[in-house]
Design a protein around this motif. Sequence first.
Motif, PDB file in Angstrom:
ATOM      1  N   HIS A  93       1.751   6.195  12.012  1.00  0.00           N
ATOM      2  CA  HIS A  93       1.527   4.755  11.793  1.00  0.00           C
ATOM      3  C   HIS A  93       2.846   3.984  11.888  1.00  0.00           C
ATOM      4  O   HIS A  93       2.956   2.998  12.607  1.00  0.00           O
ATOM      5  CB  HIS A  93       0.913   4.595  10.397  1.00  0.00           C
ATOM      6  CG  HIS A  93       0.143   3.324  10.186  1.00  0.00           C
ATOM      7  ND1 HIS A  93      -0.934   2.968  10.960  1.00  0.00           N
ATOM      8  CD2 HIS A  93       0.286   2.324   9.274  1.00  0.00           C
ATOM      9  CE1 HIS A  93      -1.422   1.809  10.531  1.00  0.00           C
ATOM     10  NE2 HIS A  93      -0.690   1.403   9.510  1.00  0.00           N
TER      11      HIS A  93
ATOM     12  N   LEU B  10       0.757   8.776   8.287  1.00  0.00           N
ATOM     13  CA  LEU B  10       1.633   7.632   7.975  1.00  0.00           C
ATOM     14  C   LEU B  10       2.864   7.631   8.876  1.00  0.00           C
ATOM     15  O   LEU B  10       3.317   6.567   9.320  1.00  0.00           O
ATOM     16  CB  LEU B  10       2.059   7.668   6.499  1.00  0.00           C
ATOM     17  CG  LEU B  10       1.026   7.145   5.505  1.00  0.00           C
ATOM     18  CD1 LEU B  10       1.552   7.263   4.084  1.00  0.00           C
ATOM     19  CD2 LEU B  10       0.639   5.704   5.802  1.00  0.00           C
TER      20      LEU B  10
ATOM     21  N   TYR C 113      -5.289  -5.534  15.742  1.00  0.00           N
ATOM     22  CA  TYR C 113      -5.691  -4.221  16.281  1.00  0.00           C
ATOM     23  C   TYR C 113      -5.830  -4.252  17.801  1.00  0.00           C
ATOM     24  O   TYR C 113      -6.071  -3.232  18.427  1.00  0.00           O
ATOM     25  CB  TYR C 113      -7.051  -3.818  15.672  1.00  0.00           C
ATOM     26  CG  TYR C 113      -8.089  -4.887  15.878  1.00  0.00           C
ATOM     27  CD1 TYR C 113      -8.794  -4.964  17.073  1.00  0.00           C
ATOM     28  CD2 TYR C 113      -8.303  -5.864  14.903  1.00  0.00           C
ATOM     29  CE1 TYR C 113      -9.710  -5.978  17.298  1.00  0.00           C
ATOM     30  CE2 TYR C 113      -9.210  -6.878  15.118  1.00  0.00           C
ATOM     31  CZ  TYR C 113      -9.905  -6.937  16.313  1.00  0.00           C
ATOM     32  OH  TYR C 113     -10.787  -7.958  16.536  1.00  0.00           O
TER      33      TYR C 113
ATOM     34  N   GLY D 146      -5.205   4.199  11.553  1.00  0.00           N
ATOM     35  CA  GLY D 146      -5.541   3.542  10.281  1.00  0.00           C
ATOM     36  C   GLY D 146      -6.906   3.962   9.768  1.00  0.00           C
ATOM     37  O   GLY D 146      -7.078   4.221   8.578  1.00  0.00           O
ATOM     38  N   VAL D 147      -7.888   4.056  10.650  1.00  0.00           N
ATOM     39  CA  VAL D 147      -9.233   4.471  10.235  1.00  0.00           C
ATOM     40  C   VAL D 147      -9.186   5.896   9.668  1.00  0.00           C
ATOM     41  O   VAL D 147      -9.795   6.191   8.634  1.00  0.00           O
ATOM     42  CB  VAL D 147     -10.224   4.375  11.416  1.00  0.00           C
ATOM     43  CG1 VAL D 147     -11.571   4.978  11.041  1.00  0.00           C
ATOM     44  CG2 VAL D 147     -10.397   2.923  11.845  1.00  0.00           C
TER      45      VAL D 147
ATOM     46  N   ILE E 124       5.914  -5.865  15.126  1.00  0.00           N
ATOM     47  CA  ILE E 124       4.785  -6.493  14.439  1.00  0.00           C
ATOM     48  C   ILE E 124       4.101  -7.455  15.414  1.00  0.00           C
ATOM     49  O   ILE E 124       4.750  -8.021  16.288  1.00  0.00           O
ATOM     50  CB  ILE E 124       5.283  -7.203  13.158  1.00  0.00           C
ATOM     51  CG1 ILE E 124       4.130  -7.533  12.224  1.00  0.00           C
ATOM     52  CG2 ILE E 124       6.081  -8.451  13.481  1.00  0.00           C
ATOM     53  CD1 ILE E 124       3.723  -6.375  11.377  1.00  0.00           C
ATOM     54  N   SER E 125       2.784  -7.617  15.257  1.00  0.00           N
ATOM     55  CA  SER E 125       2.048  -8.502  16.165  1.00  0.00           C
ATOM     56  C   SER E 125       2.541  -9.951  16.027  1.00  0.00           C
ATOM     57  O   SER E 125       3.032 -10.353  14.977  1.00  0.00           O
ATOM     58  CB  SER E 125       0.553  -8.414  15.895  1.00  0.00           C
ATOM     59  OG  SER E 125       0.307  -8.717  14.558  1.00  0.00           O
TER      60      SER E 125
ATOM     61  N   PHE F 115      -7.824   5.771   6.313  1.00  0.00           N
ATOM     62  CA  PHE F 115      -8.836   5.267   5.374  1.00  0.00           C
ATOM     63  C   PHE F 115      -9.715   6.422   4.862  1.00  0.00           C
ATOM     64  O   PHE F 115      -9.953   6.565   3.659  1.00  0.00           O
ATOM     65  CB  PHE F 115      -9.709   4.224   6.080  1.00  0.00           C
ATOM     66  CG  PHE F 115     -10.187   3.138   5.160  1.00  0.00           C
ATOM     67  CD1 PHE F 115      -9.656   1.851   5.255  1.00  0.00           C
ATOM     68  CD2 PHE F 115     -11.149   3.400   4.193  1.00  0.00           C
ATOM     69  CE1 PHE F 115     -10.086   0.860   4.390  1.00  0.00           C
ATOM     70  CE2 PHE F 115     -11.570   2.398   3.336  1.00  0.00           C
ATOM     71  CZ  PHE F 115     -11.043   1.119   3.436  1.00  0.00           C
TER      72      PHE F 115
ATOM     73  N   MET G 234      -7.789   8.613   2.481  1.00  0.00           N
ATOM     74  CA  MET G 234      -7.631   7.984   1.165  1.00  0.00           C
ATOM     75  C   MET G 234      -8.922   8.082   0.344  1.00  0.00           C
ATOM     76  O   MET G 234      -8.892   8.335  -0.858  1.00  0.00           O
ATOM     77  CB  MET G 234      -7.228   6.516   1.320  1.00  0.00           C
ATOM     78  CG  MET G 234      -5.885   6.299   1.990  1.00  0.00           C
ATOM     79  SD  MET G 234      -4.511   6.980   1.081  1.00  0.00           S
ATOM     80  CE  MET G 234      -4.460   5.876  -0.298  1.00  0.00           C
TER      81      MET G 234
ATOM     82  N   TRP H  93      -4.765   1.273  15.078  1.00  0.00           N
ATOM     83  CA  TRP H  93      -6.005   1.000  14.322  1.00  0.00           C
ATOM     84  C   TRP H  93      -6.772   2.301  14.109  1.00  0.00           C
ATOM     85  O   TRP H  93      -7.263   2.583  13.009  1.00  0.00           O
ATOM     86  CB  TRP H  93      -6.862  -0.028  15.066  1.00  0.00           C
ATOM     87  CG  TRP H  93      -8.189  -0.253  14.425  1.00  0.00           C
ATOM     88  CD1 TRP H  93      -9.360   0.386  14.708  1.00  0.00           C
ATOM     89  CD2 TRP H  93      -8.483  -1.159  13.339  1.00  0.00           C
ATOM     90  NE1 TRP H  93     -10.368  -0.061  13.894  1.00  0.00           N
ATOM     91  CE2 TRP H  93      -9.867  -1.008  13.042  1.00  0.00           C
ATOM     92  CE3 TRP H  93      -7.722  -2.066  12.604  1.00  0.00           C
ATOM     93  CZ2 TRP H  93     -10.490  -1.738  12.038  1.00  0.00           C
ATOM     94  CZ3 TRP H  93      -8.355  -2.794  11.601  1.00  0.00           C
ATOM     95  CH2 TRP H  93      -9.707  -2.637  11.322  1.00  0.00           C
TER      96      TRP H  93
ATOM     97  N   ARG I 190      -6.346  -8.009   6.684  1.00  0.00           N
ATOM     98  CA  ARG I 190      -5.296  -8.789   7.355  1.00  0.00           C
ATOM     99  C   ARG I 190      -5.243  -8.416   8.838  1.00  0.00           C
ATOM    100  O   ARG I 190      -5.269  -9.293   9.709  1.00  0.00           O
ATOM    101  CB  ARG I 190      -3.951  -8.494   6.674  1.00  0.00           C
ATOM    102  CG  ARG I 190      -2.764  -9.367   6.999  1.00  0.00           C
ATOM    103  CD  ARG I 190      -2.158  -9.193   8.363  1.00  0.00           C
ATOM    104  NE  ARG I 190      -1.261  -8.041   8.481  1.00  0.00           N
ATOM    105  CZ  ARG I 190      -0.702  -7.681   9.624  1.00  0.00           C
ATOM    106  NH1 ARG I 190      -0.944  -8.336  10.738  1.00  0.00           N
ATOM    107  NH2 ARG I 190       0.075  -6.630   9.666  1.00  0.00           N
ATOM    108  N   VAL I 191      -5.194  -7.103   9.091  1.00  0.00           N
ATOM    109  CA  VAL I 191      -5.100  -6.627  10.477  1.00  0.00           C
ATOM    110  C   VAL I 191      -6.351  -7.052  11.259  1.00  0.00           C
ATOM    111  O   VAL I 191      -6.270  -7.503  12.395  1.00  0.00           O
ATOM    112  CB  VAL I 191      -4.934  -5.087  10.499  1.00  0.00           C
ATOM    113  CG1 VAL I 191      -5.069  -4.549  11.915  1.00  0.00           C
ATOM    114  CG2 VAL I 191      -3.586  -4.692   9.906  1.00  0.00           C
TER     115      VAL I 191
ATOM    116  N   THR J 260       0.849  -1.195   0.000  1.00  0.00           N
ATOM    117  CA  THR J 260       0.000   0.000   0.000  1.00  0.00           C
ATOM    118  C   THR J 260       0.883   1.243   0.000  1.00  0.00           C
ATOM    119  O   THR J 260       0.667   2.182  -0.774  1.00  0.00           O
ATOM    120  CB  THR J 260      -0.915   0.034   1.251  1.00  0.00           C
ATOM    121  OG1 THR J 260      -1.530  -1.236   1.405  1.00  0.00           O
ATOM    122  CG2 THR J 260      -1.971   1.108   1.135  1.00  0.00           C
TER     123      THR J 260
ATOM    124  N   ILE K 261       4.417   1.327  14.675  1.00  0.00           N
ATOM    125  CA  ILE K 261       4.773  -0.048  14.291  1.00  0.00           C
ATOM    126  C   ILE K 261       6.194  -0.367  14.769  1.00  0.00           C
ATOM    127  O   ILE K 261       6.472  -1.426  15.329  1.00  0.00           O
ATOM    128  CB  ILE K 261       4.675  -0.251  12.758  1.00  0.00           C
ATOM    129  CG1 ILE K 261       3.226  -0.120  12.294  1.00  0.00           C
ATOM    130  CG2 ILE K 261       5.210  -1.628  12.366  1.00  0.00           C
ATOM    131  CD1 ILE K 261       3.076   0.063  10.800  1.00  0.00           C
TER     132      ILE K 261
END
Length: 224
Positions: free
Chosen positions: A211, A208, A118, A129-130, A220-221, A133, A136, A126, A111-112, A48, A215
């Motif tokens: 974000h 970003l 989340y 991320g919303v 990573i989870s 979204f 975008m 998360w 995926r998340v 992405t 991370i």
Amino acid sequence: MLQKMYDWVDERLDITPLWRDIADHEVPEHVNPAHHFSAFVYCFGGLTFFIVVIQILSGMFLTMYYVPDVINAWESVYYLQNEVAFGVIVRGMHHWGASLVIVMLFLHTLRVFFQGAYKKPRELNWVVGVLIFFVMLGLGFTGYLLPWDMKALFATKVGLQIAEAVPFVGTAIKTLLAGDATVIGAQTLARFFAIHVFFLPAALLGLLAAHFIMIRKQGISGPL
Ligand code: HEM
């Protein structure tokens, strides 16, 4: 020669830890597709981002020819598409990338979601991320008007009617987006252009950054 230049800068600014931090970071085995093929789902976020970079670069080149006023907008796109060297490629990248980035964004979000990535401690990422979204989707909506053809005009008309239908604040949202006009006109195009190339990209870069910082901080989870 290059080594000497690097050492010169490093002695003054101590840059080695900056890139070492990234280069030495170990990626856990469960996100490596070379170990488990199903780990390719972890690539969706990076893919992405890759398309976001393409959108920004191609968009920057488009603004070299695009004229954001009602008299010249359509013709400037026509000229770019048909006369300018590589114009059709740059415009094509931005056009198809705009759809592809939404597809990748959706896959990344799925995926998340389905891995429960989340959950604590990643709830804030998360939420970021919303927000990404919405930004975008806003980029897609505002960009659609810019070619200033019939499709753009009528699609935007529908979009603005949807915005207007929001209870209580609908009219205010519509006026903010479209300007103080009863028809989609000069003010609408100027605002959509400003929102598309300044406001939303700036918001996206900030979000970003948040974000990616989160991370890096949280890692990573874990595997399922
Ligand atoms: C332009 C949009 C986005 C980009 C470039 C992006 C990029 C990334 C990247 C590179 C990762 C690392 C792991 C991976 O790739 O799966 C990641 C993780 C994550 N993203 Fe995004 N993302 C975006 C949008 C979103 C959205 C819309 C959501 C949710 C609504 C979201 C939520 C998360 C969460 C919670 C993580 C941590 C996952 C974990 O640790 O397993 N992201 N993102």
